[in-house]
Structure formats: structure tokens, C-alpha cells
Design a protein around this motif. Structure first.
Motif, mmCIF file in Angstrom:
data_model
loop_
_atom_site.group_PDB
_atom_site.id
_atom_site.type_symbol
_atom_site.label_atom_id
_atom_site.label_comp_id
_atom_site.label_asym_id
_atom_site.label_seq_id
_atom_site.Cartn_x
_atom_site.Cartn_y
_atom_site.Cartn_z
ATOM 1 N N GLY A 196 -38.386 -52.596 103.416
ATOM 2 C CA GLY A 196 -39.026 -52.645 102.153
ATOM 3 C C GLY A 196 -40.566 -53.151 102.457
ATOM 4 N N ASP A 197 -40.758 -54.302 103.328
ATOM 5 C CA ASP A 197 -42.190 -54.771 103.717
ATOM 6 C C ASP A 197 -42.725 -54.089 104.906
ATOM 7 O OD1 ASP A 197 -40.206 -55.813 105.042
ATOM 8 O OD2 ASP A 197 -41.093 -57.800 105.427
ATOM 9 N N VAL A 198 -44.055 -53.627 104.593
ATOM 10 C CA VAL A 198 -44.916 -52.517 105.567
ATOM 11 C C VAL A 198 -45.444 -53.472 106.297
ATOM 12 C CG1 VAL A 198 -46.412 -50.777 105.968
ATOM 13 C CG2 VAL A 198 -44.905 -50.796 103.826
ATOM 14 N N ARG A 199 -45.359 -53.119 107.744
ATOM 15 C CA ARG A 199 -45.830 -54.032 108.843
ATOM 16 C C ARG A 199 -47.112 -53.108 109.364
ATOM 17 N NH1 ARG A 199 -42.402 -55.035 114.117
ATOM 18 N NH2 ARG A 199 -43.093 -52.941 114.560
ATOM 19 N N ALA A 200 -46.999 -51.943 109.264
ATOM 20 C CA ALA A 200 -48.436 -51.074 109.893
ATOM 21 C C ALA A 200 -48.330 -49.945 109.038
ATOM 22 C CB ALA A 200 -48.222 -50.788 111.313
ATOM 23 N N MET A 201 -49.640 -49.364 109.098
ATOM 24 C CA MET A 201 -49.840 -48.080 108.297
ATOM 25 C C MET A 201 -50.858 -47.240 108.997
ATOM 26 S SD MET A 201 -49.768 -47.535 104.279
ATOM 27 C CE MET A 201 -50.166 -46.214 103.474
ATOM 28 N N GLN A 202 -50.906 -45.919 109.170
ATOM 29 C CA GLN A 202 -51.840 -45.135 109.519
ATOM 30 C C GLN A 202 -51.883 -43.898 108.564
ATOM 31 O OE1 GLN A 202 -49.733 -44.932 113.341
ATOM 32 N NE2 GLN A 202 -51.683 -44.711 114.300
ATOM 33 N N ILE A 203 -53.232 -43.446 108.475
ATOM 34 C CA ILE A 203 -53.473 -42.350 107.835
ATOM 35 C C ILE A 203 -53.985 -41.026 108.468
ATOM 36 C CG2 ILE A 203 -55.948 -43.189 107.307
ATOM 37 C CD1 ILE A 203 -55.470 -42.064 104.340
ATOM 38 N N LYS A 204 -53.883 -39.742 108.183
ATOM 39 C CA LYS A 204 -54.355 -38.651 108.595
ATOM 40 C C LYS A 204 -54.976 -37.588 107.868
ATOM 41 C CE LYS A 204 -52.707 -35.267 112.281
ATOM 42 N NZ LYS A 204 -53.129 -34.156 111.228
ATOM 43 N N GLY A 205 -55.850 -37.177 108.060
ATOM 44 C CA GLY A 205 -56.561 -35.884 107.258
ATOM 45 C C GLY A 205 -56.136 -34.812 107.810
ATOM 46 N N GLN A 211 -59.406 -33.582 102.131
ATOM 47 C CA GLN A 211 -58.488 -33.220 103.211
ATOM 48 C C GLN A 211 -57.096 -33.433 102.636
ATOM 49 O OE1 GLN A 211 -59.452 -34.182 107.299
ATOM 50 N NE2 GLN A 211 -61.218 -35.168 106.403
ATOM 51 N N CYS A 212 -55.820 -32.754 103.023
ATOM 52 C CA CYS A 212 -54.727 -33.363 102.672
ATOM 53 C C CYS A 212 -54.356 -34.395 103.328
ATOM 54 C CB CYS A 212 -53.692 -32.137 102.680
ATOM 55 S SG CYS A 212 -53.819 -30.633 102.083
ATOM 56 N N LEU A 213 -53.746 -35.587 102.783
ATOM 57 C CA LEU A 213 -53.430 -36.717 103.388
ATOM 58 C C LEU A 213 -52.076 -37.005 103.964
ATOM 59 C CD1 LEU A 213 -55.510 -39.361 101.007
ATOM 60 C CD2 LEU A 213 -56.324 -37.997 103.202
ATOM 61 N N SER A 214 -51.889 -37.407 105.156
ATOM 62 C CA SER A 214 -50.555 -37.621 105.540
ATOM 63 C C SER A 214 -50.471 -39.204 105.888
ATOM 64 C CB SER A 214 -50.146 -37.178 106.827
ATOM 65 O OG SER A 214 -50.257 -35.539 106.647
ATOM 66 N N PHE A 215 -49.101 -39.906 105.750
ATOM 67 C CA PHE A 215 -49.204 -41.234 106.404
ATOM 68 C C PHE A 215 -48.071 -41.568 107.258
ATOM 69 C CE2 PHE A 215 -50.586 -40.591 101.840
ATOM 70 C CZ PHE A 215 -51.742 -41.551 102.045
#
Length: 317
Positions: A246-255, A280-284
Motif C-alpha cells: 500500500g505505501d510507495v517507497r520509490a517511483m519512476q516515470i518514463k515518457g 508523450q505517453c507516460l509510464s510508471f
């Protein structure tokens, strides 16, 4: 002789004063001790005074509400130092000990939004099954989105059978001007529940009750959602409806035209980047506190806006 009369008169006057004052000073011996070292009138069945902890209005996005449970009747909770606990916090930990109160009204008023960055909790899938966490539990927002099972214990006159499961969506701020009976002050582990959830485990009149709690997996319906705010030069993403830990420790994004870009925790559960990704389309790529990572590819169309739009990641933890 005149001096002797004056001395005798003074002694008689002192005796009269002692006889008159003593009943006034010691005659009100039925006051009871109130938690926090204060004295007050004997407890009645009326709802305890709700001055226990600061209003959640101390946080910009957390509206004022009646405080909860300053003076439960004796035996409703352990003393401040009871049950030191190191449990209940990790994704696979055992039971820990703490306390619980409630805020807001019976319909969950004043529990929306808050210090985790969430908005309409009904639309975002959390409903009224939520709680604001004390400093010791909130961990600077790192536990936003974590799920807990909670049950009332050690207070048979107030506790109801069974347990509840809630998601952490808000912060119960400390009030250091009140060293006693402020449940959200460190190092206390405290849950300020929505009123409907509190009433599932305890009676309304209790105000504050001792509880056991533990982390449990978050069971969510549908995929992880991603809300987009900020502006093209400072993009802010809120992941919500996150299952598993449930709790997010890290996050990345990509176009569409970039590699993976590490995002920074902004506040609560909101993550940000200064990289311009418009058109751009976004991915996570999301990693939860238990170390599980999932990729959500091409979640958005290329014409997304920074206006609070939400997009469905289709899959969950």
C-alpha cells in the motif's frame, strides 16, 4: 495586664480561624484524578471532554474537527507508558500496542483530503475506512497508503468485539503545548479514525481506547490509479488505490522518448519530477515498502494535462 489580654485574644482568634477554615480546605475530598495529573469532578456517563489532541486543522489540508477523548473514565486505557511497542509497523510484523480516537462526523465529514495528498476518498476507493496517524506512525508520510488491522483491547467497558481494517490517509499532528493527554505526540502510536470506523470497535462515550494493531495487505479493487497535477515543468503524480503493502517507497516515470527517470517524494504520497514530458505517453514504475516493483506502461495518452486528471494503471499489487 493589657499586653496579656492582647496575647490571649490573638490565640483565641487563631483557634477560631482554624476551626472555620479546615472544613473548607479538606471538606471536598471526593474529586477524582483525571489522566494527565489534573484533578476534576467525578466521572459521569456523559461523553468525555474532547480536548485530548490538537485539531487536524494544524495541517493546511486537514480541516478542524472536535478533539477526541481527553478524559475517558478510569480503566479505559493504560497509562501513557504502557505497552511499549515495536510491532505492527512492517508489512509482515506482528501486533503492536497503541490507542485510537475518532474525528469528523458520522458521515465521515472532515476526513477527506489531508496530509497524504489524497482527495475525495470515496472516489479514490478508500471510503470511510481510513485513519490519521500520529507522528510515530506517519513517518513523514512514508506510511500513507499502508493498511492496518485494529482491535480494541483491555477496556471491556468500552470495547466491542471484532476488528477493523483501515488505510492511512492523513496525519494527526502533535501539540507540544499539551505534554499530557495529547495522544498524537511522539512517541505514542495513535490512530485517529473516522467516526464510523471507531464505532465498529468501541462505544462512542469511550472517546479514546487502547488498541492492538498490525500491518495487513491492502485489498483494493481495480488497478493502481495515477493523478497528474503541478505543471509541465514541475510534474506531480499521486499514485492511489495501491494494493499489497500500500505505501510507495520509490517511483519512476518514463515518457515515450525517455528512459526511466527517478522521481522525488514531494510530500505525503505525491511524487515529482522537473523533467518536461509533455506530448508523450507516460509510464510508471512503482516500488512498495515490501520491495515489490511493478511497471505500468503507457498509462496516459500523449495529450494528458496537469489538471488533476486520473488514469488507470490496469494492474495492481
Amino acid at each position: 495586664m493589657e499586653l496579656l489580654k492582647r496575647i490571649l485574644y490573638a490565640k483565641i482568634l487563631m483557634m477560631v480561624m482554624v476551626i472555620w477554615i479546615a472544613p473548607i480546605t479538606y471538606g471536598h475530598g471526593h474529586a477524582t484524578h483525571v489522566p494527565g495529573g489534573r484533578t476534576g469532578p467525578p466521572m459521569t456517563d456523559a461523553h468525555p471532554s474532547h480536548g485530548a489532541h490538537p485539531s487536524h486543522g494544524a495541517h493546511p489540508s486537514h480541516g478542524a474537527h472536535p478533539s477526541h477523548g481527553a478524559q475517558p473514565s478510569h480503566g479505559a486505557h493504560p497509562s501513557h507508558g504502557a505497552h511499549p511497542s515495536h510491532g505492527g509497523l512492517g508489512p509482515h510484523s506482528g501486533w503492536g500496542h497503541g490507542r485510537a480516537t475518532f474525528y469528523g462526523d458520522i458521515n465521515g465529514g472532515q476526513t477527506q483530503q489531508g496530509a497524504c495528498g489524497y482527495g475525495d476518498l470515496h472516489k479514490q476507493g478508500y471510503g470511510l475506512e481510513t485513519a490519521a496517524l500520529s507522528t510515530a506512525l506517519f513517518n513523514n508520510g512514508s506510511r500513507c497508503g499502508a493498511c492496518f488491522e485494529i482491535k480494541c483491547v483491555d477496556a471491556p467497558q468500552w470495547c466491542l468485539p471484532g476488528s477493523i481494517k483501515i488505510t492511512a490517509t492523513n496525519f494527526c499532528p502533535p501539540d507540544f503545548s499539551k505534554p499530557n493527554d495529547c495522544w498524537c505526540n511522539p512517541p505514542q502510536k495513535h490512530f485517529d479514525l473516522s467516526q464510523p470506523m471507531f464505532l465498529k470497535i468501541a462505544k462512542y462515550k469511550a472517546g479514546v481506547v487502547p488498541v492492538k494493531f498490525r500491518r495487513v495487505p491492502c485489498a483494493k479493487i481495480g488497478g493502481v490509479k495515477f493523478e497528474i497535477k503541478g505543471n509541465p515543468h514541475f510534474l506531480m503524480i499521486l499514485p492511489y488505490n495501491v494494493g499489497g503493502a500500500g505505501d510507495v517507497r520509490a517511483m519512476q516515470i518514463k515518457g515515450t522518448r525517455t528512459e526511466w527517470i527517478a522521481m522525488k517524494k514531494n510530500w505525503g504520497q505525491i511524487w515529482s519530477t522537473g523533467v518536461v514530458l509533455t506530448g508523450q505517453c507516460l509510464s510508471f514504475r512503482v516500488t512498495t515498502s515490501d520491495g515489490v516493483t511493478k511497471e505500468f506502461i503507457d498509462v496516459t495518452p500523449p495529450d494528458w494535462k496537469c489538471n488533476g486528471q486520473s488514469f488507470d494503471g490496469k494492474i495492481n499489487f
